[in-house]
Design an enzyme around this catalytic site. Structure first.
Site, mmCIF file in Angstrom:
data_model
loop_
_atom_site.group_PDB
_atom_site.id
_atom_site.type_symbol
_atom_site.label_atom_id
_atom_site.label_comp_id
_atom_site.label_asym_id
_atom_site.label_seq_id
_atom_site.Cartn_x
_atom_site.Cartn_y
_atom_site.Cartn_z
ATOM 1 N N ASP A 215 -6.133 2.821 7.530
ATOM 2 C CA ASP A 215 -7.509 2.304 7.534
ATOM 3 C C ASP A 215 -7.570 0.791 7.636
ATOM 4 O OD1 ASP A 215 -8.384 4.853 7.355
ATOM 5 O OD2 ASP A 215 -8.865 4.796 5.206
ATOM 6 N N GLY B 58 -0.102 6.132 4.900
ATOM 7 C CA GLY B 58 0.626 5.335 5.880
ATOM 8 C C GLY B 58 1.845 4.651 5.287
ATOM 9 N N GLY C 69 -0.371 4.445 0.168
ATOM 10 C CA GLY C 69 -1.171 5.587 0.630
ATOM 11 C C GLY C 69 -0.376 6.406 1.644
ATOM 12 N N ALA D 275 -5.747 10.889 7.275
ATOM 13 C CA ALA D 275 -4.364 10.877 6.821
ATOM 14 C C ALA D 275 -3.338 11.095 7.942
ATOM 15 C CB ALA D 275 -4.176 11.915 5.708
ATOM 16 N N VAL E 231 -1.785 -7.813 -4.288
ATOM 17 C CA VAL E 231 -1.510 -8.864 -3.313
ATOM 18 C C VAL E 231 -2.789 -9.664 -3.101
ATOM 19 C CG1 VAL E 231 -0.905 -9.348 -0.917
ATOM 20 C CG2 VAL E 231 0.298 -7.550 -2.177
ATOM 21 N N GLU F 243 -18.724 17.906 1.908
ATOM 22 C CA GLU F 243 -17.957 18.599 0.869
ATOM 23 C C GLU F 243 -18.555 18.336 -0.516
ATOM 24 O OE1 GLU F 243 -13.649 19.027 3.082
ATOM 25 O OE2 GLU F 243 -14.095 17.116 2.149
ATOM 26 N N GLY G 173 0.811 -1.212 0.000
ATOM 27 C CA GLY G 173 0.000 0.000 0.000
ATOM 28 C C GLY G 173 0.840 1.256 0.000
#
Lengths: 420, 420
Positions: B301, B16, B14, B317, B80, B172, B12
């Site tokens: 997450d 993290g 992202g 985030a 994966v 938003e 991942g």
């Protein structure tokens, strides 16, 4: 929208259709512009989206936004499926029809595989934003998969990029892909060297950029070779599949084949049941009307337009715009009661093509440029013709950024199959 | 890449996974980062792509480009499919496997339909670039089709936009869609008035932005209502189909339903066969390791992280980045021979959300902002956290342009079905 007013229906919001509509702005008519896309596309820079230099939103704008101030113009997002010239109406995909007093067909072209439509899935062409993001995905996935794949032959095939067709699009794709492989990507991979990629440009004729004067074709060829592109002239692609291409009798394994060889007009000629050339273009009269249909005009890539000396008008943006303006003038004259045909005279402004980010060739007929000066000139010309201040600013900044930092701004793999 | 070195596999790219990888830069390890996308996505601004304010390439960058200078890092584009904790390797989509000494799972989340997965095709969520362009297409097509459709009920349904979920994303989306309808599009249509569009925000709880302090939720609700958004609190969506939604027992016809209600973690917990909460998040120890697997960490997450006071760390985030840095520190300590567990302590930096282009709410705990000042502060914070100078410049310019001219830069209908 008063029903009494003369109603002009325009099919297609490309260079021809948009220029026509704008030129009609001050005339006492109502106009309905129909396109199956919601955006006008600046085709000359589409190859830069396909090769990650520009983002999709930098070269496309909503047609209705471009025409928002023309109160007499109604923009519709719809697909035209036919024309009923007797009833003087067009038919839409949902079965409804729209009546016209005058019809302007500016429906553009798709690419042609010369009777080998089965090649399309292996060798996408470049006409729409989706084409560009598809080509972008294939190019980037080839490098990504090569970084994973340990079989040497497979890696070779993944790092071989074949472009079919040596016109401006083919030359521009080959040059920017070569730069991507040799200047942008190296240093970002650990298991492969992107600079080892092969870019092969295949042209059936005896030179690239056949529309240009021979010495510029020669220059373009050597400029491509300096970028590491293999240019094969006088070679025909005889087969095209998931494994690669066949050039004459020799096979060239490749996982990325791009088609820049031929165009075919949209089915306007079929809608009308009128004569077309083998590329499907409507053979129009010298006043751009469709023979037998004085109230139907065809312009841009939809039409085959002959010049007095017998040559055909090229399928480029300036030609489509000139034709659009001419048809607008003709219709205005008719509204004034003057029906005598007005022959269209094409004025060729020149041919331009870039080879990577350092060289270009420009042929103004009596004047020609090549090399770095030509590249800058090409850049300014394209910025100038871009629609809207915002796009001029953003594209100029994107180019400046790429030029100075050597990194590209839109290296995204989106849509369609992700990794195997 | 010497095989002796400690090998860390990160799944991942992202917030993290990227933060972890960068924090490991100076450690004596080799790292393989695997993502099924080639790009890191700046999720907090994804709603602006979905609502035509930003282009796709302005909030996403190739992961391997971001890590080009970390020579010890190999980036792979791959999916994966499983983890073999006994053999200490991960399995990829092509059947190959990669051995690890330490595994960091930062696989993120998708949206959850609370057991109604059949709703997804009618109510897309917003997690990927494709989600954003899909939502953008649906919103713009609704207005385009309304301009064609003459049936009053159908037109009403086309001009009704339903957003399910009153968290930051829902708020938003609702605010920017309302502005699109009431400020950007009017004047560009001839047969409909886009300002007549209805935007309905449905929240099951008793206030929007439940993570914020109550008075800010109250302010956000009234700010949305000033933009013309209908806010329905304490209402559940009980059905969702091509015709619209069912709120409790009442039907609301709508052709555009957007899902911002729930998230579900990626299948990491299933890969490992370990305990997860009902959202599928791996319940990790306070050192972020997976219980029973000291050499496997889960962050962002993917993980359910409890705070000392029993509250859970939010799925935002800053939390993912803090966890990434913490795991990097832990692994470095272990390489130095120190294996005592290091508890992770989350520091909440605050919550932000915008309502259109004039208002925002910011909750820093002891300090809070609302209104125009908050909006500017929100903008600066997001520009600051964007990756790369280029994106900061371009996003700032895009916002400045939209703010001053009131037109948006990426109103493109691409991919998927074109008009009916």
């Amino acid at each position: 929208m008063s029903g009494e007013q003369h109603h002009v229906v325009v099919v297609g919001g490309g260079f021809g259709g948009l220029e026509f509509t704008r030129a009609m702005a001050d005339a006492p008519v109502r106009i309905t512009l129909i396109d199956q896309r919601n955006h006008h596309l600046f085709q000359p820079l589409l190859y830069q989206v396909a090769t990650t230099s520009l983002g999709t939103s930098e070269i496309a704008w909503p047609i209705r936004h471009l025409l928002r101030r023309e109160q007499e113009v109604t923009t519709l997002l719809a697909t035209v499926t036919g024309v009923d010239a007797k009833l003087k109406c067009i038919v839409l995909d949902d079965g409804t029809s729209i009546a016209y007093d005058t019809l302007v067909l500016a429906t553009g072209a798709r690419h042609s595989y010369f009777g080998h439509d089965e090649w399309e899935e292996f060798a996408p062409g470049l006409k729409t934003l989706e084409d560009a993001t598809t080509i972008r995905r294939r190019i980037l996935l080839a490098f990504e998969n090569a970084e994973r794949d340990l079989d040497e032959d497979e890696r070779q095939a993944l790092l071989t990029f074949v472009i079919v067709g040596g016109g401006p699009t083919g030359v521009e794709l080959a040059g920017t892909i070569a730069e991507l492989a040799k200047e942008i990507l190296p240093g970002e991979f650990r298991l492969i060297d992107p600079a080892q990629a092969r870019v092969v440009l295949i042209e059936g004729g005896d030179r690239v950029l056949p529309a240009f004067r021979p010495e510029l074709s020669e220059y373009a060829k050597s400029a491509l070779e300096r970028l590491g592109v293999t240019v094969k002239l006088g070679h025909q692609v005889t087969a095209c599949d998931a494994e690669g291409v066949k050039i004459g009798e020799t096979r060239l394994p490749s996982r990325t084949i791009l088609w820049a060889a031929g165009v075919a007009a949209s089915p306007a000629a079929e809608w009308l049941g009128v004569a077309a050339d083998k590329a499907g273009r409507v053979i129009v009269g010298d006043d751009l009307t469709v023979p037998g249909h004085p109230d139907i005009f065809a312009i841009g890539d939809t039409a085959l337009v002959k010049r007095p000396d017998g040559r055909t008008v090229p399928g480029i943006a300036p030609a489509a715009k000139q034709e659009g303006r001419h048809v607008a003038e003709t219709i205005k004259a008719r509204l004034g009661g003057e029906w005598s045909p007005r022959p269209f005279l094409y004025k060729h402004e020149g041919d331009l093509a870039t080879i990577g980010k350092r060289a270009a060739v420009i042929d103004f007929g009596d004047l020609s440029f090549r090399g770095r000066i030509a590249w800058w000139l090409w850049g300014f010309v394209h910025i100038f013709f871009l629609i809207g201040l915002r796009n001029r600013i953003f594209v100029a900044l994107s180019w400046l950024w790429t030029y100075t930092t050597g990194s590209r701004s839109a290296r995204l793999i989106t849509q369609g199959p992700q990794p195997r």
